[in-house]
Write an enzyme that holds these catalytic residues in place. Structure first.
Site, PDB file in Angstrom:
ATOM      1  CG  ASP A  48     -11.633  -2.478  -0.042  1.00 10.95           C
ATOM      2  OD1 ASP A  48     -10.873  -3.449  -0.275  1.00 10.95           O
ATOM      3  OD2 ASP A  48     -11.327  -1.301  -0.285  1.00 10.95           O
ATOM      4  CG  ASP A 105      -1.938  -1.059   1.260  1.00 11.51           C
ATOM      5  OD1 ASP A 105      -2.224  -1.616   0.193  1.00 11.51           O
ATOM      6  OD2 ASP A 105      -2.487  -1.349   2.352  1.00 11.51           O
TER       7      ASP A 105
END
Lengths: 206, 250
Positions: free
Chosen positions: B130, B11
């Site tokens: 998600d 990330d």
């Protein structure tokens, strides 16, 4: 000199980098004469058989690759580049490949998801186990290579199938005869196994 | 036979690898290029690079970084974050990505998934989803987990497959960064609902969690915290899984 044939497909730089990781300098070229002068010729490729075969024909690069193959110099195809070694493919039935290897290219016949994507185990066949470029690389063990493809070679002469993968059924994924070799997978995305395969090609003196 | 994949995830925000808990409280986890090269050297099967800041202004910076990551690795490489159009995906692929991940943009414009698949092939398209348990349902979250949508996770995943996604990157926000293990019921339901590969993400805290995810039907396991911070290495993970009979690369 190792030449990587540039006919407008995508993953070329990574092939040059993977050769460099094995200590070999390779040049990208769009020039058929440079292909004619090369000691080793690599034909990579991602894309469509029909479009790529037309590009190879109109640029003259296809004729130069075929000359290299006929003249006995080491020639390697990767993925679509390998598929273009055959005369025909079910992906584009009107198109003509380079007809360097006997056989053809077909779509996977399976209920499993297609494209076949991932690190697939590759086992050498008996002819593969005797192959000067491959035998030491595998040393009697299977190796994993990164595959991304919907089509694969088929109807080859038995001796030309050097390595196989299994996706529901067994399919040829390393093929070749004499000074010509092809990989259905992507050595440039296959980490050490791929770098070693390209290194073996660069050192190959068939 | 396909090897099960172990996929470190970077990330990236502000040019650094970061990792949080439940998508918040981000910690620095190093330089993206160094981390990518390290994971490649350790035998990662793939790498995922998610630009979690993904602001419009930063796009070119991100593409430069994608190019530098691509130059330092020899494995398939997925790039996500801020891809909203076919042109964005094309730019990421030209910069050296092998696959692109879409999340929020796919929810806002589901036909984008089909356009991407037609342009680049289904093998190129990773649909990132998600998921958060909320009010007794598995809600699809977007915008970096900040926004709840009416979509139900399993229905949305099935739709993504029909739209042309080549694989599903399924992140449990509830488990993200906790080290408590993947959300196994979610994984089991997702793997049963689609025939394309499902990659488990969110919650890996020990090597046993990787095996649990494969048992639940995952084709690959994404992990960040366990490799960034907790001292587990990829060779250890492969050895652990091989001993238990999972097909992994040597």
């Amino acid at each position: 000199m190792i030449v990587v044939v540039d006919y407008g497909v995508n993953n070329l730089k990574s092939v040059v980098r993977a050769l460099a990781a094995g200590g070999h300098t390779a040049a990208l070229t769009t020039d058929p004469d440079e292909v004619r002068r090369a000691d080793h010729v690599l034909l990579p490729g991602v894309g469509h058989f029909g479009q790529a075969s037309r590009t190879l024909e109109t640029t003259g690069l296809g004729a130069a690759v075929r000359e290299a193959a006929v003249s006995g110099r080491p020639v390697m195809g990767i993925c679509l580049g390998l598929q273009l070694f055959f005369a025909t493919s079910s992906e584009a039935t009107e198109a003509r490949g380079l007809a360097i290897l006997p056989g053809t290219v077909v779509h996977f016949d399976t209920g499993l998801p297609v494209p076949h994507v991932g690190w697939a185990q590759v086992d050498l066949t008996a002819p593969g186990g005797r192959h000067a470029m491959l035998a030491r690389l595998f040393d009697g063990m299977p190796r994993f290579f990164y595959h991304v493809h919907s089509y694969h070679p088929t109807a080859l002469r038995d001796d030309d199938v050097l390595g196989t993968g299994t996706y529901e059924r067994v399919f040829p994924t390393l093929v070749g005869r004499d000074n010509v070799i092809g990989a259905q997978f992507h050595p440039e995305k296959s980490q050490r196994a791929g770098i070693e395969l390209l290194d073996a090609f660069a050192r190959w003196r068939p | 036979m396909l090897a099960r994949r172990i996929i470190p995830c970077l990330d990236v925000a502000g040019g650094r690898v970061v990792k949080g808990v439940h998508f918040e409280s981000l910690r620095d986890a190093g330089d993206p290029i160094e981390q990518a090269a390290r994971y490649d050297a350790q035998g990662a099967d793939e790498l995922v690079f998610l630009d979690i800041s993904a602001s419009h202004e930063a796009r070119q910076t991100t593409l430069d970084m994608v190019g530098r990551v691509a130059e330092s690795i020899f494995i398939p490489f997925t790039v996500g974050g801020g891809i909203r159009a076919v042109a964005d995906a094309g730019a990421a692929l030209r910069a050296g990505a092998d696959k692109i991940a879409v999340n929020t943009a796919a929810v806002r414009d589901p036909a984008l998934v089909s356009r991407l698949a037609e342009s680049f092939g289904t093998q190129c398209i990773v649909a990132a989803v998600d998921v958060k348990q909320t009010g007794g349902r598995l809600a699809v979250m977007v915008n970096g987990g900040r926004e709840e949508t009416p979509l139900e996770a399993i229905g949305w995943i099935t739709r993504l497959q029909a739209l042309g996604a080549g694989e599903i990157l399924l992140t449990s926000m509830d488990r993200d960064g906790t080290g408590a293990g993947y959300d196994l019921p979610l994984l089991t339901a997702a793997s049963a609902a689609v025939s394309i590969p499902v990659i488990a993400s969110g919650g890996a805290g020990e090597l046993a969690h990787l095996a649990e995810a494969f048992e639940a039907g995952a084709h690959g396991v994404l992990a960040a915290t366990i490799f960034h911070f907790q001292g587990s290495t990829l060779p250890e993970a492969r050895a652990y899984l091989r001993e238990r009979g999972y097909p992994v690369r040597p």
